[in-house]
Write an enzyme that holds these catalytic residues in place. Structure first.
Site, PDB file in Angstrom:
ATOM      1  N   HIS A  26     110.808 -12.320 -32.678  1.00  0.00           N
ATOM      2  CA  HIS A  26     110.130 -11.831 -33.879  1.00  0.00           C
ATOM      3  C   HIS A  26     108.619 -11.976 -33.819  1.00  0.00           C
ATOM      4  O   HIS A  26     107.895 -11.172 -34.379  1.00  0.00           O
ATOM      5  CB  HIS A  26     110.767 -12.381 -35.170  1.00  0.00           C
ATOM      6  N   ARG A  77     111.573  -3.079 -41.263  1.00  0.00           N
ATOM      7  CA  ARG A  77     112.364  -4.314 -41.153  1.00  0.00           C
ATOM      8  C   ARG A  77     112.082  -5.176 -42.381  1.00  0.00           C
ATOM      9  O   ARG A  77     111.108  -5.921 -42.410  1.00  0.00           O
ATOM     10  CB  ARG A  77     111.941  -5.101 -39.914  1.00  0.00           C
ATOM     11  N   ARG A 101     115.598  -0.608 -43.670  1.00  0.00           N
ATOM     12  CA  ARG A 101     116.792  -1.336 -43.238  1.00  0.00           C
ATOM     13  C   ARG A 101     117.056  -2.505 -44.165  1.00  0.00           C
ATOM     14  O   ARG A 101     116.121  -3.231 -44.529  1.00  0.00           O
ATOM     15  CB  ARG A 101     116.579  -1.837 -41.807  1.00  0.00           C
ATOM     16  N   GLU A 136     123.684  -0.869 -32.708  1.00  0.00           N
ATOM     17  CA  GLU A 136     123.033  -1.915 -31.918  1.00  0.00           C
ATOM     18  C   GLU A 136     124.048  -2.918 -31.390  1.00  0.00           C
ATOM     19  O   GLU A 136     123.688  -3.964 -30.871  1.00  0.00           O
ATOM     20  CB  GLU A 136     121.929  -2.613 -32.718  1.00  0.00           C
ATOM     21  N   ASN A 161     117.169  -3.104 -28.795  1.00  0.00           N
ATOM     22  CA  ASN A 161     116.920  -4.521 -28.515  1.00  0.00           C
ATOM     23  C   ASN A 161     118.230  -5.298 -28.547  1.00  0.00           C
ATOM     24  O   ASN A 161     118.545  -6.075 -27.647  1.00  0.00           O
ATOM     25  CB  ASN A 161     115.956  -5.123 -29.537  1.00  0.00           C
ATOM     26  N   ASP A 162     118.980  -5.077 -29.616  1.00  0.00           N
ATOM     27  CA  ASP A 162     120.263  -5.768 -29.711  1.00  0.00           C
ATOM     28  C   ASP A 162     121.319  -5.113 -28.834  1.00  0.00           C
ATOM     29  O   ASP A 162     122.160  -5.799 -28.263  1.00  0.00           O
ATOM     30  CB  ASP A 162     120.736  -5.817 -31.170  1.00  0.00           C
ATOM     31  N   ARG A 177     118.207 -11.993 -26.022  1.00  0.00           N
ATOM     32  CA  ARG A 177     116.914 -11.302 -26.005  1.00  0.00           C
ATOM     33  C   ARG A 177     115.749 -12.262 -26.159  1.00  0.00           C
ATOM     34  O   ARG A 177     114.608 -11.912 -25.863  1.00  0.00           O
ATOM     35  CB  ARG A 177     116.871 -10.227 -27.101  1.00  0.00           C
ATOM     36  N   CYS A 212     115.181   3.292 -32.607  1.00  0.00           N
ATOM     37  CA  CYS A 212     114.070   2.529 -33.183  1.00  0.00           C
ATOM     38  C   CYS A 212     113.828   1.217 -32.438  1.00  0.00           C
ATOM     39  O   CYS A 212     112.959   0.445 -32.793  1.00  0.00           O
ATOM     40  CB  CYS A 212     114.322   2.243 -34.663  1.00  0.00           C
TER      41      CYS A 212
HETATM   42  C1  PEP Z   1     117.004  -3.490 -32.378  1.00  0.00           C
HETATM   43  O1  PEP Z   1     117.880  -4.356 -32.315  1.00  0.00           O
HETATM   44  O2  PEP Z   1     116.734  -2.715 -31.461  1.00  0.00           O
HETATM   45  C2  PEP Z   1     116.201  -3.330 -33.605  1.00  0.00           C
HETATM   46  C3  PEP Z   1     115.403  -2.303 -33.761  1.00  0.00           C
HETATM   47  O3  PEP Z   1     116.295  -4.300 -34.533  1.00  0.00           O
HETATM   48  P1  PEP Z   1     115.623  -5.762 -34.415  1.00  0.00           P
HETATM   49  O4  PEP Z   1     114.706  -5.754 -33.231  1.00  0.00           O
HETATM   50  O5  PEP Z   1     114.941  -6.005 -35.694  1.00  0.00           O
HETATM   51  O6  PEP Z   1     116.831  -6.623 -34.213  1.00  0.00           O
HETATM   52 MG    MG Z   2     118.526  -5.345 -34.092  1.00  0.00          MG
END
Ligand code: PEP
Ligand code: MG
Length: 583
Positions: free
Chosen positions: A193, A300, A336, A434, A457-458, A468, A505
């Protein structure tokens, strides 16, 4: 010492400046025996430190009040009350009278409190452990004269490169953002984050430096290269000159790119790719709107909660969403619902879990607390009156999570209707894809939603079973792994057959090579950090989509991420040269 520390690129850009170490942790407290004749002076020193800590807490409270409101700032009152606790005062004074130094006496008492509070059955008391820790660090930093232990010591108006072990939410709220030109942390990865926040704010950042806080002393001149993920300590004159040149070139390129703001992102073979912005902090909405994005692909909302002890109420949320919606006048804004958990934790009040990324997070937490969830849903459908809001649900694994949310949405609408508050009851709903589960059952989710947004990302984390946020696994976090590409391809195919829009995204959308890959996979909507909008736009303007598609067809058939990456890199370079890889 090596002069170049290498970490992970978290947010692009170059910053040259002096290091400000921030060590927000309980310092080592030396054992000091006070002679009898110094006892009174030591007690006086203890009370003077209390007065100074109180003054600093006042400052923090004012800053947080301005930014987040009075309720939120109230957590700092708890710390001020702890400073006046009669038992604490009595015990610390008594220890000093027994010749223990003030810092050691206070530290002993607070350690005892921390232990007792953390075992309390009452959750309110357990949640106070964070306050006790904050107060202990603040008091000890005063008593021991440790400037680097207090974020408030960063004077406003100064431009520093902040180096800390981690940037926790509780620290983030205390920082004077205008004084920070760049961020470097020991821990973290590209998708943790702190990295996301830095990108949102457009501040260059390097994370995962492992031991930068131990190697640096503070005050050194450094060059932070957010794209290369490096921190060059005490650079030579030649290096400085080189980087100043690069800084200048980047600034010129940014000016050139900014001219693309009004252009559509259309490839050389006439395919349009819609570019949207990821907006994580409402204050960034206006800047994001000027980047040339055609809307917001991901807001977010958990960044409204991070670093706070309480959830923002309906009114505050409504105002935050409305601000973003209005900044994007009529353009789509995908907001979201709270994705709290994983590495995005509020202060206190959250259960400790062995595996937070596999834990009680996001939609799971919201559906288990419908009253809390409905506050957000009401705020969202109210904000929808002012523009084109779409609601996006995180971490979906089952269709029932969508239908349960739909039921709560109609309850929320009925509640607002009953009290005559304007809202919309036709807000489109979409899901984040995700998890591998969502990708695999995309055909079952499609009839329930109007759009998919792939969170790479997830998706990468869960598909490859690679945390991650774990810096030791960073090289194994490979978005170009054929398994990931195949899952995304599947979602695109389901989207086409069911008439459901598919956007991406996650981070993959923000970097030229992976964005090229996504376009080759058939993605026609990319949501990226505002700073990346012009970069990705210029990429799209230079490529031929059918060539990207041909390269992706080959990449889907190889065994490794490295092979897939090689194929796509070669194809991209053949089209636009090395410059196409520039972020
Ligand atoms: C993701 O998981 O790709 C995403 C956009 O959400 P976050 O990075 O907030 O988990
Ligand atoms: Mg995510």
């Amino acid at each position: 010492m090596e002069r170049t520390l290498t970490g992970i690129s978290a947010s692009p850009g170059i910053a040259i400046g002096s290091v400000r170490l921030l060590l927000w942790e309980v310092p080592d407290v030396p054992h000091a025996i006070i002679p009898d004749d110094a006892v009174d002076a030591e007690i006086a020193r203890f009370h003077a430190a209390r007065a100074e800590a109180r003054q600093r807490l006042d400052q923090v409270r004012r800053r947080v009040e301005e930014r987040a409101g009075a309720t939120e700032a109230a957590i700092f009152e708890v710390q001020q009350m702890l400073l006046d606790d009669p038992t604490m005062l009595e015990e610390v004074e008594s220890l000093i009278r027994h010749n223990v130094g003030a810092a050691q006496a206070f530290h002993q008492h607070m350690a005892d409190w921390r232990q007792r509070y953390s075992r309390a059955t009452d959750s309110y008391l357990r949640e106070r452990v964070g306050d006790i820790l904050d107060l202990e660090i603040r008091m000890l930093s005063v008593l021991l004269g440790l400037q680097d232990h207090d974020p408030l010591d960063i004077p406003s108006g100064q431009r520093v490169i902040l180096v800390s072990h981690d940037l926790t939410p509780s620290l983030t709220v205390q920082l004077e953002r205008s004084s920070i030109t760049a961020i470097a942390t020991d821990v973290g990865t590209r998708t943790s984050h702190v990295a996301i926040l830095a990108r949102s704010l457009g501040i260059p950042a390097v994370v995962g430096l492992r031991d930068a806080t131990e190697r640096l002393r503070g005050g050194e001149l450094v060059i932070l290269d957010g794209s290369a993920g490096t921190l060059n300590v005490n650079p030579t004159d030649e290096e400085l000159a080189l980087y100043r040149d690069r800084e200048r070139l980047e600034a010129e390129r940014a000016v050139d790119l900014a001219q693309l703001a009004t252009a559509d992102a259309v490839s050389t073979d006439g395919v349009e790719v819609v570019l949207l912005a990821n907006v994580d902090v409402p204050e960034e909405a206006e800047r994001a709107a000027r980047s040339g994005a055609r809307g917001v692909g991901l807001m977010r909302t958990e960044f409204l909660v991070l670093g706070r002890a309480q959830m923002p109420d309906e009114e505050e949320q409504y105002r935050a969403y409305r601000r973003v919606v209005e900044a994007f006048a009529g353009q789509p804004v995908m907001i979201r619902t709270f994705d709290i958990g994983g590495d995005k934790l509020p202060v206190g009040g959250f259960p400790q879990e062995a595996n937070p990324f596999l834990g009680w997070r996001a939609i799971r937490m919201c559906l288990d607390q419908p009253e809390l969830f409905k506050v957000q849903l009401r705020a969202l459908i109210r904000a929808a009156v002012h523009g084109n809001v779409k609601i996006l649900l995180p971490l979906i694994v089952s269709p029932s999570e969508v239908s349960d949310t739909v039921a709560l949405l109609s309850e929320s609408a009925a509640e607002l209707e009953a009290i005559g508050v304007p809202h919309r009851d036709d807000v489109p709903l979409g899901v984040m894809v995700e998890t591998p589960a969502a990708a695999v059952i995309a055909d079952r989710l499609a009839p329930l939603v109007s759009f998919f947004s792939v969170g790479t990302n997830d998706l990468v984390q869960y598909t490859l079973a690679v945390d991650r946020g774990n810096v030791n696994l960073a090289s194994r976090f490979t978005p170009m792994h054929p398994s990931v590409l195949r899952l995304i391809r599947r979602v695109v195919e389901v989207g086409i057959s069911h008439g459901v829009e598919v956007a991406v995204c996650g981070e993959m959308a923000s970097h030229p090579l992976t964005a090229y890959t996504l376009v080759g996979l058939g993605i026609r909507e990319l949501s990226v950090a505002p700073r990346s909008v012009p970069v990705i736009k210029s990429l799209i303007l230079g490529i031929c989509v059918s060539r990207a598609e041909a390269a992706v067809r080959q990449a889907l058939e190889v065994d490794t991420a490295a092979e897939a990456e090689e194929i796509l890199r070669a194809s991209l370079i053949a089209e636009v040269g090395d410059a196409g890889l520039l972020e």
